[in-house]
Motif scaffolding. Structure first.
Motif, short mmCIF file in Angstrom:
data_model
loop_
_atom_site.label_atom_id
_atom_site.label_comp_id
_atom_site.label_asym_id
_atom_site.label_seq_id
_atom_site.Cartn_x
_atom_site.Cartn_y
_atom_site.Cartn_z
N HIS A 238 45.66 -76.23 -19.31
CA HIS A 238 46.58 -75.87 -20.44
C HIS A 238 47.26 -74.44 -20.29
O HIS A 238 48.22 -74.18 -20.59
N LEU A 239 45.92 -73.66 -20.45
CA LEU A 239 46.25 -72.14 -20.56
C LEU A 239 47.32 -71.87 -19.23
O LEU A 239 48.11 -70.77 -19.63
N ASP A 240 46.95 -72.22 -18.12
CA ASP A 240 47.71 -71.92 -16.88
C ASP A 240 49.03 -72.39 -17.28
O ASP A 240 50.08 -71.61 -16.77
N ALA A 241 49.26 -73.74 -17.73
CA ALA A 241 50.53 -74.08 -17.79
C ALA A 241 51.42 -73.37 -18.98
O ALA A 241 52.58 -73.18 -18.68
N LEU A 242 50.67 -72.92 -20.06
CA LEU A 242 51.31 -72.15 -21.22
C LEU A 242 51.61 -70.74 -20.86
O LEU A 242 52.09 -70.14 -21.44
N ALA A 243 51.02 -70.18 -19.83
CA ALA A 243 51.19 -68.95 -19.20
C ALA A 243 52.94 -68.52 -18.77
O ALA A 243 53.06 -67.29 -19.34
N GLY A 244 53.42 -69.37 -18.81
CA GLY A 244 54.93 -69.09 -18.41
C GLY A 244 55.92 -69.56 -19.69
O GLY A 244 56.98 -69.41 -19.29
N ALA A 245 54.95 -70.12 -20.73
CA ALA A 245 56.02 -70.56 -21.75
C ALA A 245 56.16 -69.49 -22.84
O ALA A 245 55.69 -68.25 -22.50
N ASP A 246 56.81 -69.70 -23.81
CA ASP A 246 56.87 -68.66 -24.90
C ASP A 246 55.75 -68.11 -25.24
O ASP A 246 54.74 -68.71 -25.76
N GLY A 247 55.74 -66.91 -25.52
CA GLY A 247 54.49 -65.98 -25.74
C GLY A 247 53.75 -66.47 -26.96
O GLY A 247 52.63 -66.43 -27.08
N SER A 251 50.01 -67.90 -27.41
CA SER A 251 49.01 -67.16 -28.46
C SER A 251 48.50 -68.20 -29.52
O SER A 251 47.48 -68.00 -30.06
N THR A 252 49.62 -69.29 -30.17
CA THR A 252 49.07 -69.94 -30.96
C THR A 252 48.19 -71.01 -30.55
O THR A 252 47.10 -71.20 -31.29
N TYR A 253 48.39 -71.43 -29.22
CA TYR A 253 47.27 -72.42 -28.77
C TYR A 253 45.88 -71.53 -28.58
O TYR A 253 44.84 -72.36 -29.11
N ARG A 254 46.01 -70.68 -27.96
CA ARG A 254 44.68 -69.87 -28.04
C ARG A 254 43.99 -69.68 -29.44
O ARG A 254 42.77 -70.17 -29.34
N GLU A 255 44.44 -69.23 -30.46
CA GLU A 255 44.22 -68.90 -31.51
C GLU A 255 43.50 -70.22 -32.32
O GLU A 255 42.28 -70.38 -32.90
N LEU A 256 44.29 -71.19 -32.11
CA LEU A 256 43.94 -72.83 -32.90
C LEU A 256 42.64 -73.37 -31.96
O LEU A 256 42.04 -73.92 -32.49
N ALA A 257 42.71 -72.96 -30.55
CA ALA A 257 41.75 -73.46 -29.87
C ALA A 257 40.49 -72.89 -30.19
O ALA A 257 39.50 -73.66 -30.12
N ARG A 258 40.35 -71.49 -30.53
CA ARG A 258 39.21 -70.91 -30.93
C ARG A 258 38.70 -71.46 -32.38
O ARG A 258 37.57 -71.56 -32.24
N ALA A 259 39.71 -71.70 -33.20
CA ALA A 259 39.21 -72.23 -34.52
C ALA A 259 38.62 -73.67 -34.34
O ALA A 259 37.55 -73.95 -34.92
N TRP A 287 43.42 -61.96 -21.90
CA TRP A 287 43.20 -60.88 -21.18
C TRP A 287 44.57 -60.52 -20.04
O TRP A 287 45.22 -59.47 -19.87
N ASP A 288 44.83 -61.78 -19.35
CA ASP A 288 45.65 -62.05 -18.43
C ASP A 288 46.91 -61.84 -19.09
O ASP A 288 47.93 -61.30 -18.45
N SER A 289 47.37 -62.38 -20.17
CA SER A 289 48.68 -62.20 -20.75
C SER A 289 48.75 -60.82 -21.31
O SER A 289 49.84 -60.33 -21.15
N LEU A 290 47.73 -60.01 -21.74
CA LEU A 290 48.16 -58.54 -21.82
C LEU A 290 48.13 -57.87 -20.74
O LEU A 290 48.89 -56.90 -20.69
N ALA A 291 47.52 -58.25 -19.49
CA ALA A 291 47.69 -57.40 -18.58
C ALA A 291 49.10 -57.67 -17.89
O ALA A 291 50.01 -56.75 -17.39
N ALA A 292 49.57 -58.83 -18.09
CA ALA A 292 51.00 -58.96 -17.62
C ALA A 292 51.80 -58.21 -18.40
O ALA A 292 53.03 -57.85 -18.02
#
Length: 298
Positions: A238-247, A251-259, A287-292
């Motif tokens: 999922h994260l790989d697929a979302l890497a090219g989506a709207d930022g 970000s929302t996916y990551r935060e909600l997945a953490r929760a 980290w990959d998103s920030l580096a990009a």
């Protein structure tokens, strides 16, 4: 026989116009409203035909029950610019604010009530038959009147302590407003793969309705999906697929997945090791998103 009250409403926005129409339909005398924007005037013409439209000060002077249905950030200023009579009832529809926001009117002898409808409004006839809970805060002498007004609106009262108003409102905003954001992000993702003409709402509606019903009925036991199952490889996909989506979507996916991982671990759905694996995948993607982003800024 029910007492007919002289009601005035300051603010013919989505909430104020609907409450005014509902109170008039319940038999109260709607003496005046204020509303200057084109949208407010359209709501007045549509929902409140024949009502007197005037200034906030004149609305306050005419009403025995004054409803302040103005934005949260303007409420205190509006209240401070109005004059109240001893015994006049003044209520506001803000979820965040309690009685402190009406302190200037209370010092003039007004009876104050925080009167928040826990509902999303369109400001149209669609709202006229909806019922909801009202989050109330009032002194002992105003409680009976507050509950009577809620009953006139077909609602259910819930009493909220003054110090708990912000928490109460945060719960509603998080559950309702953020739901809209997540649903729209999901629809945009579906359109990106199914095409702009695809009926993505039809795809999501049965799933979302079932998820909402299950969450309200069963709490964390309703959790499903890759995080709750501990499918770390699927989360990474999922994260790989979302890497090219709207930022913001990624970000929302990551935060909600953490929760979700935290809740799934707390509920015993996944063990600590699996939860850590999910969080590691999320951290690496961040980290990959920030580096990009840094690379693009160069």
């Amino acid at each position: 026989m029910p007492v007919r009250l002289r009601v005035g409403v300051v603010g013919a926005g989505r909430v104020g116009s609907v409450l005014a129409a509902r109170l008039r339909a319940a038999g109260h005398d709607l003496v005046a409203v204020s509303g200057a924007s084109p949208a407010s005037r359209l709501r007045i013409d549509t929902l409140l035909p024949g009502v007197r439209v005037t200034t906030p000060a004149q609305v306050a002077a005419a009403a025995d029950v004054l409803v302040l249905a103005v934005p949260d950030d303007h409420l205190v200023a509006v209240a401070e610019h109005l004059t109240a009579r001893p015994g006049q009832v003044v209520l506001h529809t803000s979820g965040r604010h309690g009685l402190d926001s009406l302190a200037s009117l209370a010092r003039q002898g007004a009876r104050t009530i925080a009167f928040h409808p826990a509902m999303t409004f369109t400001g149209t006839e669609l709202d006229l038959d909806r019922t909801c809970v009202f989050g109330l805060t009032a002194g002992p002498d105003e409680r009976e009147l507050a509950e009577r007004l809620v009953a006139d609106l077909g609602g259910t009262p819930v009493w909220i302590a003054e110090d708990d108003r912000a928490t109460y409102h945060a719960a509603l905003a998080h559950g309702s407003n953020h739901l809209v954001t997540v649903v729209n992000q999901a629809m945009e993702l579906l359109r990106s793969v199914a095409g702009p003409d695809a009926d993505v709402a039809a795809v999501l509606r049965p799933l979302l309705e079932a998820s909402l019903d299950n969450a309200l009925s069963f709490g964390d036991a309703a959790l499903t999906g890759p995080v709750a199952r501990g499918d770390v490889s699927t989360v990474r996909a999922h994260l790989d697929a979302l890497a090219g989506a709207d930022g913001s979507t990624a970000s929302t996916y990551r935060e909600l997945a953490r929760a979700t991982a935290h809740r799934a671990e707390g509920d015993g759905r996944i063990d600590a090791r699996t939860s850590a694996g999910v969080r590691q995948a999320l951290d690496e993607a961040e980290w990959d998103s920030l580096a990009a982003s840094v690379e693009q800024a160069r």
